[in-house]
Design an enzyme around this catalytic site. Structure first.
Site: not given
Ligand code: FES
Length: 125
Positions: A33, A102
């Site tokens: 990301c 994440c």
């Protein structure tokens, strides 16, 4: 999507900031990301006595960074190296599966900061 513990660490992240003259600094990016985390460690006798972080990322990245700093504080560097992103996610009572990537930022940033500390220490000898 997020449980209460994650929301708490996202809304009130622990140990945010920088440490001037940190003994180890690690910065990593998430290839999935593009988000970034930077972590600063103060280490005395191989024990992490202080830790601060800055994360440019999503709620899960901030919450896992916050929890990871709580987990490593007071630990030896060897203990801190054993903390996995799964352990951080478990300490937050679980992350949504699509957000597991994440949590990798925090694990990798801690490892990078410890490596930086070791490099600096070894070069001083
Ligand atoms: Fe980038 Fe979560 S979406 S770290």
């Amino acid at each position: 999507m997020y449980n209460e513990k994650i929301m708490d660490h996202f809304m009130h992240p622990r140990n945010v900031g920088e440490i001037e003259d940190a003994d180890g600094v690690g910065e990593v990016g998430n290839p999935q990301c593009g988000d970034i985390m930077k972590i600063y460690l103060t280490i005395e006798d191989d024990v992490i006595v202080d830790v601060k972080f800055k994360t440019f990322g999503c709620a899960a990245a901030i919450a896992t960074s916050s929890m990871a700093t709580e987990l490593v504080k007071g630990k030896t560097i060897d203990e801190a190296l054993k903390i996995t992103n799964k352990a951080v996610a478990e300490a937050l009572d679980g992350l949504p599966p699509i957000k597991m990537h994440c949590s990798v930022l925090a694990e990798q940033a801690i490892k990078a900061a410890i490596e930086d500390y070791r490099d600096k220490r070894d070069n001083k000898r």
